[in-house]
Design a protein around this motif. Sequence first.
Motif, PDB file in Angstrom:
ATOM      1  N   ILE A  67       1.139  -1.276  -0.219  1.00 37.64           N
ATOM      2  CA  ILE A  67      -0.228  -0.085  -0.004  1.00 37.64           C
ATOM      3  C   ILE A  67       0.884   0.939  -0.104  1.00 37.64           C
ATOM      4  CG2 ILE A  67      -0.480   0.288   2.643  1.00 37.64           C
ATOM      5  CD1 ILE A  67      -3.244   1.001   1.848  1.00 37.64           C
ATOM      6  N   CYS A 115      -6.964   4.257   6.672  1.00 38.92           N
ATOM      7  CA  CYS A 115      -8.234   4.525   5.230  1.00 38.92           C
ATOM      8  C   CYS A 115      -8.329   3.367   4.321  1.00 38.92           C
ATOM      9  CB  CYS A 115      -6.848   5.095   4.139  1.00 38.92           C
ATOM     10  SG  CYS A 115      -5.625   3.887   4.176  1.00 38.92           S
ATOM     11  N   ALA A 135     -10.031   1.208   1.395  1.00 35.90           N
ATOM     12  CA  ALA A 135      -9.960   0.570  -0.242  1.00 35.90           C
ATOM     13  C   ALA A 135     -11.492  -0.366  -0.561  1.00 35.90           C
ATOM     14  CB  ALA A 135      -8.817   0.317  -0.933  1.00 35.90           C
ATOM     15  N   GLU A 187      -7.722   3.111  -4.986  1.00 39.26           N
ATOM     16  CA  GLU A 187      -7.516   4.028  -4.518  1.00 39.26           C
ATOM     17  C   GLU A 187      -8.080   3.768  -2.515  1.00 39.26           C
ATOM     18  OE1 GLU A 187     -10.182   6.452  -7.080  1.00 39.26           O
ATOM     19  OE2 GLU A 187      -8.540   7.474  -8.015  1.00 39.26           O
ATOM     20  N   LEU A 188      -7.329   4.862  -2.343  1.00 40.98           N
ATOM     21  CA  LEU A 188      -7.244   4.774  -0.881  1.00 40.98           C
ATOM     22  C   LEU A 188      -8.390   6.231  -0.455  1.00 40.98           C
ATOM     23  CD1 LEU A 188      -3.526   4.529   0.170  1.00 40.98           C
ATOM     24  CD2 LEU A 188      -5.409   2.416  -0.723  1.00 40.98           C
ATOM     25  N   TYR A 217      -2.079   4.469  -4.025  1.00 41.40           N
ATOM     26  CA  TYR A 217      -3.049   2.881  -3.683  1.00 41.40           C
ATOM     27  C   TYR A 217      -2.497   1.870  -3.478  1.00 41.40           C
ATOM     28  CZ  TYR A 217      -3.933   5.851  -8.092  1.00 41.40           C
ATOM     29  OH  TYR A 217      -3.713   6.264  -9.661  1.00 41.40           O
ATOM     30  N   LEU A 218      -3.398   0.571  -3.351  1.00 44.44           N
ATOM     31  CA  LEU A 218      -3.096  -0.144  -3.189  1.00 44.44           C
ATOM     32  C   LEU A 218      -3.085  -1.052  -4.170  1.00 44.44           C
ATOM     33  CD1 LEU A 218      -4.112  -1.868  -0.362  1.00 44.44           C
ATOM     34  CD2 LEU A 218      -5.910  -2.509  -0.675  1.00 44.44           C
TER      35      LEU A 218
END
Length: 247
Positions: free
Chosen positions: A117, A198, A200, A215-216, A237-238
């Motif tokens: 991540i 956060c 996703a 996207e986070l 991003y993840l």
Amino acid sequence: QKTIAKIATCLELRSAALQSTQSQEEFKLEDLKKLEPILKNILTYNKEFPFDVQPVPLRKILAPGEEEHLEFEEDDEEGGAGAGSPDSFPVRVPGTLLPRLPSEPGMTLLTINIEKIGLKDAGQCIDPYITVSVKDLNGIDLTPVQDTPVALRKEDTYVHFNVDIEIQKHIERLTKGAAIFFEFKHYKPKKRFTSTKCFAFMEMDEIKPGAIVIELYKKPTDFKRKKLQLLTKKPLYLHLHQTLHKE
């Protein structure tokens, strides 16, 4: 044992301070030196510990959404309050991965490898892990919740996991509109609990073999996907890799 556990927490705090890019260190070298006499006399030490820290094994792991009620002061990227859905499965502590289900003719199973991540303050996260859940449109769990073990390593702006998650339901049996959620969690020493930073999610039309980046979003985790706010304008991003198993 309790004293050693507190020393471990202090070492983590010092490690986080050293990895921080900010000049103001939260846990200084002078603080660390105060632990030396304690270590030298560990078997006979009976005075009060010099720092108000939570011993590592006694940390409280909160249920999804529960920590949102406890957070009052937050970073710019971590604002908001609210609660996630009540869990219909037991809450699990980090490192509670489940094995792959038995295969069935004509049915598809999904393995998701969580690679890494991207976060601007990746190095400052203490004991980061990811909670994976499968929710319907109302935010109700469709499978047991799973937690990854604590991350393998932190490098630049990435936290690396490289761990496989076995989704606990055949893809064909997931309800329409379901989504797979990934909540990134880390330990907050000042508040002494594990917090969601956060999240996703991946929707059903995104299930296909190969690599995917998602996207986070800012917390609190919005399982109903109604009010989504990106964590940051930066491209973070993840990174996942999907494998489909079909009989």
